[in-house]
Write a protein that holds these residues in place. Structure first.
Motif, PDB file in Angstrom:
ATOM      1  N   VAL A  34      51.682  -8.956  32.923  1.00  0.00           N
ATOM      2  CA  VAL A  34      51.823 -10.462  32.714  1.00  0.00           C
ATOM      3  C   VAL A  34      51.258 -11.189  34.037  1.00  0.00           C
ATOM      4  N   MET A  35      51.078 -10.522  34.935  1.00  0.00           N
ATOM      5  CA  MET A  35      50.646 -11.102  36.106  1.00  0.00           C
ATOM      6  C   MET A  35      49.085 -11.557  36.075  1.00  0.00           C
ATOM      7  N   ILE A  36      48.222 -10.565  35.569  1.00  0.00           N
ATOM      8  CA  ILE A  36      46.930 -10.992  35.407  1.00  0.00           C
ATOM      9  C   ILE A  36      46.726 -11.471  33.994  1.00  0.00           C
ATOM     10  N   ASP A  37      47.753 -11.520  33.326  1.00  0.00           N
ATOM     11  CA  ASP A  37      47.544 -11.899  31.613  1.00  0.00           C
ATOM     12  C   ASP A  37      46.714 -10.801  31.005  1.00  0.00           C
ATOM     13  N   ALA A  38      46.768  -9.680  31.049  1.00  0.00           N
ATOM     14  CA  ALA A  38      46.027  -8.802  30.204  1.00  0.00           C
ATOM     15  C   ALA A  38      46.907  -7.999  29.250  1.00  0.00           C
ATOM     16  N   PRO A  39      46.298  -7.447  28.018  1.00  0.00           N
ATOM     17  CA  PRO A  39      45.123  -7.794  27.733  1.00  0.00           C
ATOM     18  C   PRO A  39      44.523  -9.386  27.147  1.00  0.00           C
ATOM     19  N   ALA A  40      43.323  -9.586  27.001  1.00  0.00           N
ATOM     20  CA  ALA A  40      42.889 -11.004  26.905  1.00  0.00           C
ATOM     21  C   ALA A  40      41.679 -10.994  26.049  1.00  0.00           C
ATOM     22  N   THR A  41      41.495 -12.044  25.345  1.00  0.00           N
ATOM     23  CA  THR A  41      40.294 -12.221  24.513  1.00  0.00           C
ATOM     24  C   THR A  41      39.024 -12.117  25.549  1.00  0.00           C
ATOM     25  N   ILE A  42      37.993 -11.842  24.899  1.00  0.00           N
ATOM     26  CA  ILE A  42      36.744 -11.948  25.669  1.00  0.00           C
ATOM     27  C   ILE A  42      35.885 -12.827  24.913  1.00  0.00           C
ATOM     28  N   ASP A  43      34.934 -13.586  25.678  1.00  0.00           N
ATOM     29  CA  ASP A  43      34.246 -14.645  24.908  1.00  0.00           C
ATOM     30  C   ASP A  43      32.970 -14.218  23.906  1.00  0.00           C
ATOM     31  N   ASP A  44      32.381 -15.128  23.268  1.00  0.00           N
ATOM     32  CA  ASP A  44      31.642 -14.432  22.216  1.00  0.00           C
ATOM     33  C   ASP A  44      30.347 -13.860  22.566  1.00  0.00           C
ATOM     34  N   GLU A  45      29.972 -14.453  23.672  1.00  0.00           N
ATOM     35  CA  GLU A  45      28.891 -13.869  24.436  1.00  0.00           C
ATOM     36  C   GLU A  45      28.855 -12.412  24.709  1.00  0.00           C
ATOM     37  N   GLN A  46      30.172 -11.841  25.448  1.00  0.00           N
ATOM     38  CA  GLN A  46      30.465 -10.836  25.707  1.00  0.00           C
ATOM     39  C   GLN A  46      30.516  -9.902  24.322  1.00  0.00           C
ATOM     40  N   LEU A  47      31.343 -10.306  23.165  1.00  0.00           N
ATOM     41  CA  LEU A  47      31.417  -9.759  22.040  1.00  0.00           C
ATOM     42  C   LEU A  47      29.870  -9.459  21.209  1.00  0.00           C
ATOM     43  N   LYS A  48      29.004 -10.443  21.487  1.00  0.00           N
ATOM     44  CA  LYS A  48      27.727 -10.214  21.090  1.00  0.00           C
ATOM     45  C   LYS A  48      26.833  -9.174  21.747  1.00  0.00           C
ATOM     46  N   GLU A  49      27.149  -9.164  23.076  1.00  0.00           N
ATOM     47  CA  GLU A  49      26.202  -8.053  23.718  1.00  0.00           C
ATOM     48  C   GLU A  49      26.692  -6.673  23.338  1.00  0.00           C
ATOM     49  N   LEU A  50      28.036  -6.638  22.937  1.00  0.00           N
ATOM     50  CA  LEU A  50      28.901  -5.272  22.521  1.00  0.00           C
ATOM     51  C   LEU A  50      28.554  -5.106  21.188  1.00  0.00           C
ATOM     52  N   ASN A  51      27.604  -6.047  20.492  1.00  0.00           N
ATOM     53  CA  ASN A  51      27.711  -5.862  19.080  1.00  0.00           C
ATOM     54  C   ASN A  51      28.967  -5.967  18.251  1.00  0.00           C
ATOM     55  N   LEU A  52      29.858  -6.748  18.755  1.00  0.00           N
ATOM     56  CA  LEU A  52      31.122  -6.548  17.960  1.00  0.00           C
ATOM     57  C   LEU A  52      31.601  -7.988  17.302  1.00  0.00           C
ATOM     58  N   LYS A  53      32.216  -7.885  16.116  1.00  0.00           N
ATOM     59  CA  LYS A  53      32.788  -9.058  15.346  1.00  0.00           C
ATOM     60  C   LYS A  53      34.186  -8.796  15.249  1.00  0.00           C
ATOM     61  N   LEU A  54      34.607 -10.031  15.491  1.00  0.00           N
ATOM     62  CA  LEU A  54      36.466  -9.759  15.318  1.00  0.00           C
ATOM     63  C   LEU A  54      36.774 -10.068  13.866  1.00  0.00           C
ATOM     64  N   ASP A  55      37.493  -9.251  13.246  1.00  0.00           N
ATOM     65  CA  ASP A  55      37.994  -9.506  11.976  1.00  0.00           C
ATOM     66  C   ASP A  55      39.446  -9.330  12.058  1.00  0.00           C
ATOM     67  N   ILE A  56      40.221 -10.163  12.506  1.00  0.00           N
ATOM     68  CA  ILE A  56      41.740  -9.928  12.934  1.00  0.00           C
ATOM     69  C   ILE A  56      42.589 -10.357  11.479  1.00  0.00           C
ATOM     70  N   GLN A  57      43.256  -9.230  10.684  1.00  0.00           N
ATOM     71  CA  GLN A  57      43.991  -9.413   9.661  1.00  0.00           C
ATOM     72  C   GLN A  57      45.183 -10.394  10.164  1.00  0.00           C
ATOM     73  N   GLU A  58      45.690 -10.935   9.298  1.00  0.00           N
ATOM     74  CA  GLU A  58      46.951 -11.903   9.808  1.00  0.00           C
ATOM     75  C   GLU A  58      48.196 -11.231   9.385  1.00  0.00           C
TER      76      GLU A  58
END
Ligand code: ASP
Length: 584
Positions: free
Chosen positions: A560-584
């Protein structure tokens, strides 16, 4: 030069000397004509004094305006204190300030930085760096450092080599989910963070290193039951050309050494108990043996009467709780409700009061006479004044429930003394464990553990009965560590994978490297790992590992101090070839 002495160093022998101190303002007391400031660092607290007679107006004013946790540097003369404070080592002196520099100001901290703070857990974790300024937290971290130093000293004295193994690896099955890390350079591929360095340390033995150790982070993505951390530290070891006895000896000696060096406690030799014995005597594979209350099995002395509950039970088992015959009806009802809580899960509890006059009073007097109850007492070793608590049902579940009751009663009776140490080895664990949900067997320790000699064939006929060359070190009811003698030949390892449900292809894909290595002269080897966090907490007389970790995570695995885990930005996702598909 920021300081000539620390804030915990000055004594009467320093009176008359001029000193420079740096530290944090812990407290300011302003009596008008005199101002006292407590300055604090890791080493202690020193009282500073400024007054109208001996201090300039400006300096006095400056001291008056110091806020809590300001970082200051002062110069002054050590003088004798008028009213001494016997509670702190610097309590006989104070420093008459002649120069004061504010090195850094501080916002008012969100909680008081005192031994007993007004800050709740969440707040302290958010501002952990302020929490760490508190003495109890610092002491715990210093204590941990001492323990790790002693571990290194002992193991290197025994010829162990400290080797680092990688964090970006492929899965090591230790019974939890892996944390995974996407690889940017290898599209669509992931590393797993090690649940332990298991396969690497075995490969170090193939590499001829003979004795390895490492104080190492391990990562397991499991539900964080009370007092678990997703990343934790192991003292991880492996040895070649050893049998179980050799390993138990080395690590019993390490534990004895730590108890002596760190706690000043000397223990002769650690008792050994088989897994089966631990389960039948204590209902637990990590029994707390600081107190008795061993289980008494009552099947033979209860199942001949009209009491259907016992007659239909696989196991009727009890403990004698010392002195609890004096419980009132209300207290007894509360105890019955306690075992019926979902966390414990018993259907009910039969109890027998062993009266001081030698008679018995039970909740099943209708079915059992005094002679029957006397037999129960004899089985359990119950004395007048004790309360016999009886649970019944499915053997495994009932043992677990009675174990929970045993621990609860010991806690209530103050029998779990933090400064008393009762280590033991639990040996001869089952090789496999049945997963009730899936109906599949999985390795109780891990898939690299060897079965006891001659038991390999049993894997086909009675897998649950196979015993392993596996052992745990238990201290005060906690598993401190565990290990095993490993499989070191390709065929046995392949058989093991087969029984764990791997196809040969899957086994090759996941552990081909290990089985390949076994073809190049793998020596017999074995090892173990201690959980450093828990070991330190127990040696420190506490049971919460979080208190001994500088930056722990909360129950949801968050920092809770550094607030992790956290989202990463689209650029980083793209670099990693990842797409998020979060199920509700
Ligand atoms: N890797 C094992 C564990 O983490 C310890 C061992 O078998 O040496 O429990």
């Amino acid at each position: 030069m920021y300081r000539s002495h620390s804030c915990g160093e000055l004594r009467e022998s320093h009176i008359g000397t001029t000193v420079t101190l740096s530290g944090w303002v812990s407290k300011t007391r302003d009596k008008g004509f005199v101002v006292w400031v407590d300055i604090r660092d890791r080493y202690g607290i020193t009282q500073l004094v400024l007054d109208e007679d001996r201090t300039s107006k400006e300096l006095l004013e400056q001291a008056r305006n110091l806020g809590r946790e300001f970082v200051i540097q002062i110069k002054g003369e050590v003088i004798e204190r008028a009213s001494k404070n016997a509670n702190i080592p610097t309590g006989n002196i104070e420093v008459l300030v002649s120069e004061l520099t504010i090195l850094n100001e501080s916002k008012t901290p969100p909680f008081t930085i005192e031994n007993e703070t007004d800050g709740g857990e969440d707040l302290r974790m958010k501002y952990r760096y302020l929490d760490i300024r508190r003495k109890p937290v610092q002491n715990n971290l210093i204590f941990r450092s001492k323990v790790t130093m002693e571990v290194r000293k002992f193991l290197s004295g025994e010829g162990f080599i400290e080797v680092e193994t990688p964090y970006l690896i492929k899965s090591t099955p230790e019974g939890a989910r892996d944390f995974v890390v996407p690889s940017r350079m290898n599209e669509g591929q992931f590393y797993a963070l090690p649940q332990s360095p298991q396969t690497f340390k075995q490969l170090l033995m193939v590499g001829g290193l003979d004795k390895y150790f490492q104080i190492v982070k391990c990562f397991r993505d499991e539900d964080l039951r009370a007092d678990r951390q997703p990343e934790f530290t192991q003292i991880d070891c492996e040895m070649a050309f050893v049998e179980q006895e050799d390993i138990l000896n080395v690590f019993e000696n390490l534990t004895k050494y730590l108890l002596k060096e760190v706690n000043g406690v000397e223990i002769d030799s650690f008792p050994r108990m088989t897994y089966d014995e631990a389960m039948s005597k204590y209902g637990n594979d990590k029994p707390d043996i600081r107190f008795g209350m061993e289980f008494g099995e009552l099947n033979t002395v209860t199942q001949h009467k009209e009491f259907g509950v016992f007659n239909s039970a696989e196991l009727v088992v009890c403990i004698a709780v010392p002195g609890a015959a004096s419980y009132t009806r209300k207290e007894l009802d509360a105890l019955v409700n306690w075992v019926k809580r979902p966390q414990v899960g018993a259907n009910g509890m039969v109890y027998v009061k062993c009266n001081e006059d030698g008679s018995f009073k039970s909740t099943v007097d209708k079915f059992y006479d005094q002679d029957d109850l006397a037999k129960w007492a004899a089985v359990t070793g119950a004395k007048p004044g004790d309360l016999i608590c009886v649970l019944s049902g499915d053997a495994n579940k009932t043992r677990t429930q009675l174990s929970a009751l045993r621990m609860e009663m010991a806690t209530r009776l103050g029998l779990r003394k933090p400064n008393e140490f009762a280590p033991l080895w639990v040996v001869d664990f089952p090789l496999l464990e049945l997963d009730e949900e899936t109906g599949h067997y999985h390795a109780m320790h891990h898939p690299f553990t060897s079965p006891k000699p001659g038991q390999l064939e049993l894997l086909d006929t009675d897998p649950g009965a196979v015993r392993a060359n596996a052992y745990d070190l238990v201290l005060n009811g906690n598993e401190i560590g565990g290990g095993s003698i490993r499989i070191h030949d390709k065929e046995t390892q392949a058989t093991m994978f087969k029984h764990l449900g791997f196809t040969p292809e899957e086994a090759k894909a996941q552990f081909g490297f290990l089985m390949d290595a076994f073809q190049y002269g793998a020596p017999p080897h074995g090892g173990l790992a201690f959980g450093l966090d828990r070991l330190v907490a127990i040696l420190g007389g506490q049971e919460t590992i979080r208190d001994f970790i500088a930056f722990p995570k909360n129950n949801s695995g968050r920092d809770v101090m550094i607030d992790a885990p956290a989202t990463i930005d689209d650029e980083q996702l793209k670099e990693l070839n990842l797409k998020l598909d979060i199920q509700e």
